[in-house]
Design a protein around this motif. Structure first.
Motif, PDB file in Angstrom:
ATOM      1  N   VAL A  99       0.865  -1.172   0.000  1.00 29.28           N
ATOM      2  CA  VAL A  99       0.000   0.000   0.000  1.00 29.28           C
ATOM      3  C   VAL A  99       0.903   1.223   0.000  1.00 29.28           C
ATOM      4  CG1 VAL A  99      -1.744   1.302   1.262  1.00 29.28           C
ATOM      5  CG2 VAL A  99      -1.836  -1.204   1.208  1.00 29.28           C
ATOM      6  N   GLU A 100       0.764   2.056  -1.030  1.00 26.96           N
ATOM      7  CA  GLU A 100       1.604   3.243  -1.125  1.00 26.96           C
ATOM      8  C   GLU A 100       1.148   4.307  -0.123  1.00 26.96           C
ATOM      9  OE1 GLU A 100       1.599   4.621  -5.122  1.00 26.96           O
ATOM     10  OE2 GLU A 100       3.343   3.404  -5.642  1.00 26.96           O
ATOM     11  N   THR A 101       2.110   5.000   0.436  1.00 25.93           N
ATOM     12  CA  THR A 101       1.814   6.014   1.441  1.00 25.93           C
ATOM     13  C   THR A 101       0.973   7.156   0.875  1.00 25.93           C
ATOM     14  OG1 THR A 101       3.860   5.512   2.605  1.00 25.93           O
ATOM     15  CG2 THR A 101       2.828   7.622   3.075  1.00 25.93           C
ATOM     16  N   ALA A 102       1.306   7.608  -0.328  1.00 25.46           N
ATOM     17  CA  ALA A 102       0.653   8.792  -0.895  1.00 25.46           C
ATOM     18  C   ALA A 102      -0.818   8.538  -1.223  1.00 25.46           C
ATOM     19  CB  ALA A 102       1.400   9.253  -2.134  1.00 25.46           C
ATOM     20  N   SER A 103      -1.089   7.374  -1.835  1.00 27.30           N
ATOM     21  CA  SER A 103      -2.440   7.115  -2.344  1.00 27.30           C
ATOM     22  C   SER A 103      -3.252   6.189  -1.447  1.00 27.30           C
ATOM     23  CB  SER A 103      -2.341   6.490  -3.732  1.00 27.30           C
ATOM     24  OG  SER A 103      -1.708   5.225  -3.652  1.00 27.30           O
ATOM     25  N   LEU A 104      -2.576   5.451  -0.569  1.00 29.97           N
ATOM     26  CA  LEU A 104      -3.211   4.409   0.250  1.00 29.97           C
ATOM     27  C   LEU A 104      -3.911   3.369  -0.622  1.00 29.97           C
ATOM     28  CD1 LEU A 104      -4.553   6.419   3.313  1.00 29.97           C
ATOM     29  CD2 LEU A 104      -2.408   5.156   3.062  1.00 29.97           C
ATOM     30  N   ARG A 105      -3.346   3.162  -1.807  1.00 25.13           N
ATOM     31  CA  ARG A 105      -3.845   2.129  -2.706  1.00 25.13           C
ATOM     32  C   ARG A 105      -2.791   1.042  -2.831  1.00 25.13           C
ATOM     33  NH1 ARG A 105      -6.343   4.653  -8.103  1.00 25.13           N
ATOM     34  NH2 ARG A 105      -6.915   2.473  -8.328  1.00 25.13           N
ATOM     35  N   ALA A 106      -3.252  -0.191  -3.100  1.00 26.33           N
ATOM     36  CA  ALA A 106      -2.347  -1.339  -3.198  1.00 26.33           C
ATOM     37  C   ALA A 106      -1.884  -1.538  -4.634  1.00 26.33           C
ATOM     38  CB  ALA A 106      -3.043  -2.590  -2.708  1.00 26.33           C
ATOM     39  N   TYR A 107      -0.615  -1.829  -4.784  1.00 26.44           N
ATOM     40  CA  TYR A 107      -0.013  -2.093  -6.085  1.00 26.44           C
ATOM     41  C   TYR A 107       0.961  -3.255  -5.965  1.00 26.44           C
ATOM     42  CZ  TYR A 107      -1.701   2.560  -7.382  1.00 26.44           C
ATOM     43  OH  TYR A 107      -2.486   3.653  -7.637  1.00 26.44           O
ATOM     44  N   ASP A 108       1.188  -3.902  -7.094  1.00 30.14           N
ATOM     45  CA  ASP A 108       2.219  -4.931  -7.185  1.00 30.14           C
ATOM     46  C   ASP A 108       3.477  -4.323  -7.789  1.00 30.14           C
ATOM     47  OD1 ASP A 108      -0.205  -7.402  -7.836  1.00 30.14           O
ATOM     48  OD2 ASP A 108       1.265  -7.473  -6.209  1.00 30.14           O
ATOM     49  N   TYR A 109       4.594  -4.594  -7.163  1.00 31.71           N
ATOM     50  CA  TYR A 109       5.891  -4.168  -7.684  1.00 31.71           C
ATOM     51  C   TYR A 109       6.784  -5.385  -7.858  1.00 31.71           C
ATOM     52  CZ  TYR A 109       4.702   0.705  -6.890  1.00 31.71           C
ATOM     53  OH  TYR A 109       4.111   1.938  -6.945  1.00 31.71           O
ATOM     54  N   TRP A 110       7.612  -5.320  -8.913  1.00 34.67           N
ATOM     55  CA  TRP A 110       8.495  -6.430  -9.246  1.00 34.67           C
ATOM     56  C   TRP A 110       9.948  -5.975  -9.271  1.00 34.67           C
ATOM     57  CZ3 TRP A 110       6.630 -11.347  -9.965  1.00 34.67           C
ATOM     58  CH2 TRP A 110       5.247 -11.483 -10.119  1.00 34.67           C
ATOM     59  N   GLY A 111      10.821  -6.877  -8.874  1.00 31.93           N
ATOM     60  CA  GLY A 111      12.250  -6.638  -9.030  1.00 31.93           C
ATOM     61  C   GLY A 111      12.694  -6.937 -10.449  1.00 31.93           C
ATOM     62  N   GLN A 112      13.977  -6.722 -10.689  1.00 31.13           N
ATOM     63  CA  GLN A 112      14.520  -6.894 -12.034  1.00 31.13           C
ATOM     64  C   GLN A 112      14.848  -8.359 -12.332  1.00 31.13           C
ATOM     65  OE1 GLN A 112      16.216  -5.938  -9.433  1.00 31.13           O
ATOM     66  NE2 GLN A 112      18.121  -7.106  -9.477  1.00 31.13           N
ATOM     67  N   GLY A 113      14.858  -9.187 -11.329  1.00 26.76           N
ATOM     68  CA  GLY A 113      15.129 -10.612 -11.522  1.00 26.76           C
ATOM     69  C   GLY A 113      16.577 -10.965 -11.259  1.00 26.76           C
ATOM     70  N   THR A 114      16.794 -12.180 -10.798  1.00 29.34           N
ATOM     71  CA  THR A 114      18.148 -12.697 -10.570  1.00 29.34           C
ATOM     72  C   THR A 114      18.223 -14.119 -11.125  1.00 29.34           C
ATOM     73  OG1 THR A 114      19.887 -13.041  -8.905  1.00 29.34           O
ATOM     74  CG2 THR A 114      17.630 -13.533  -8.222  1.00 29.34           C
ATOM     75  N   GLN A 115      19.286 -14.397 -11.856  1.00 31.14           N
ATOM     76  CA  GLN A 115      19.427 -15.686 -12.533  1.00 31.14           C
ATOM     77  C   GLN A 115      19.902 -16.762 -11.555  1.00 31.14           C
ATOM     78  OE1 GLN A 115      18.876 -16.563 -15.969  1.00 31.14           O
ATOM     79  NE2 GLN A 115      19.154 -18.634 -15.139  1.00 31.14           N
ATOM     80  N   VAL A 116      19.217 -17.883 -11.583  1.00 34.86           N
ATOM     81  CA  VAL A 116      19.636 -19.078 -10.852  1.00 34.86           C
ATOM     82  C   VAL A 116      19.853 -20.186 -11.882  1.00 34.86           C
ATOM     83  CG1 VAL A 116      18.959 -20.871  -9.224  1.00 34.86           C
ATOM     84  CG2 VAL A 116      18.465 -18.465  -8.712  1.00 34.86           C
ATOM     85  N   THR A 117      21.066 -20.728 -11.904  1.00 33.85           N
ATOM     86  CA  THR A 117      21.397 -21.799 -12.837  1.00 33.85           C
ATOM     87  C   THR A 117      21.901 -22.997 -12.046  1.00 33.85           C
ATOM     88  OG1 THR A 117      21.998 -20.195 -14.550  1.00 33.85           O
ATOM     89  CG2 THR A 117      22.763 -22.468 -14.838  1.00 33.85           C
ATOM     90  N   VAL A 118      21.267 -24.137 -12.263  1.00 31.00           N
ATOM     91  CA  VAL A 118      21.639 -25.364 -11.568  1.00 31.00           C
ATOM     92  C   VAL A 118      22.184 -26.341 -12.607  1.00 31.00           C
ATOM     93  CG1 VAL A 118      20.897 -27.204 -10.038  1.00 31.00           C
ATOM     94  CG2 VAL A 118      19.802 -24.952  -9.899  1.00 31.00           C
ATOM     95  N   SER A 119      23.438 -26.719 -12.458  1.00 33.51           N
ATOM     96  CA  SER A 119      24.071 -27.630 -13.404  1.00 33.51           C
ATOM     97  C   SER A 119      23.921 -29.068 -12.934  1.00 33.51           C
ATOM     98  CB  SER A 119      25.537 -27.270 -13.581  1.00 33.51           C
ATOM     99  OG  SER A 119      26.223 -27.442 -12.366  1.00 33.51           O
ATOM    100  N   SER A 120      23.823 -29.967 -13.892  1.00 27.85           N
ATOM    101  CA  SER A 120      23.655 -31.396 -13.547  1.00 27.85           C
ATOM    102  C   SER A 120      24.985 -32.088 -13.409  1.00 27.85           C
ATOM    103  CB  SER A 120      22.819 -32.079 -14.627  1.00 27.85           C
ATOM    104  OG  SER A 120      23.419 -31.922 -15.888  1.00 27.85           O
TER     105      SER A 120
END
Length: 121
Positions: A100-121
């Motif tokens: 919930v943003e302070t200014a609007s008191l409305r709920a929003y979804d925010y996303w990060g830029q992502g982080t790579q996870v690589t699992v080798s066999s």
């Protein structure tokens, strides 16, 4: 404005462990929930795990018993401990914060830029 930043991805062998971190900062009045999602090449983004402000958790069946989501005492910080990693866990992992943003008191979804996870066999 709200920013979401992830860290902790990398390359690991099958059976290994990684810990992802995520922090949401900015004009946040309150946080409903935070969670982790992932997207593998050629696939849709899928839920991995979520945790509410009351610390209720939810996991994808594919990660139950191997991954643990947790929240720190620091505000709006969440972690994903990943154990017994498998090659099929390879993906870009995204952090989501429903706030919930302070200014609007409305709920929003925010996303990060992502982080790579690589699992080798």
């Amino acid at each position: 404005q709200v920013q979401v930043v992830e860290s902790g991805g990398g390359l690991v062998q099958a059976g290994g462990s990684l810990r992802l971190s995520c922090a949401a900062t900015g004009s946040i009045f309150s946080t409903y929930a935070m969670g982790w999602y992932r997207q593998a090449p050629g696939k849709q983004r899928e839920l991995v795990a979520t945790i509410t402000s009351g610390r209720s958790t939810n996991y994808a069946d594919s990660v139950k018993g191997r991954f643990t989501i947790s929240r720190d005492n620091a505000p709006n910080t969440v972690y994903l401990q990943m154990n017994s990693l498998k090659p099929e866990d390879t993906a870009v992992y995204y952090c989501n914060a429903r706030v919930v943003e302070t200014a609007s008191l409305r709920a929003y979804d925010y996303w990060g830029q992502g982080t790579q996870v690589t699992v080798s066999s």
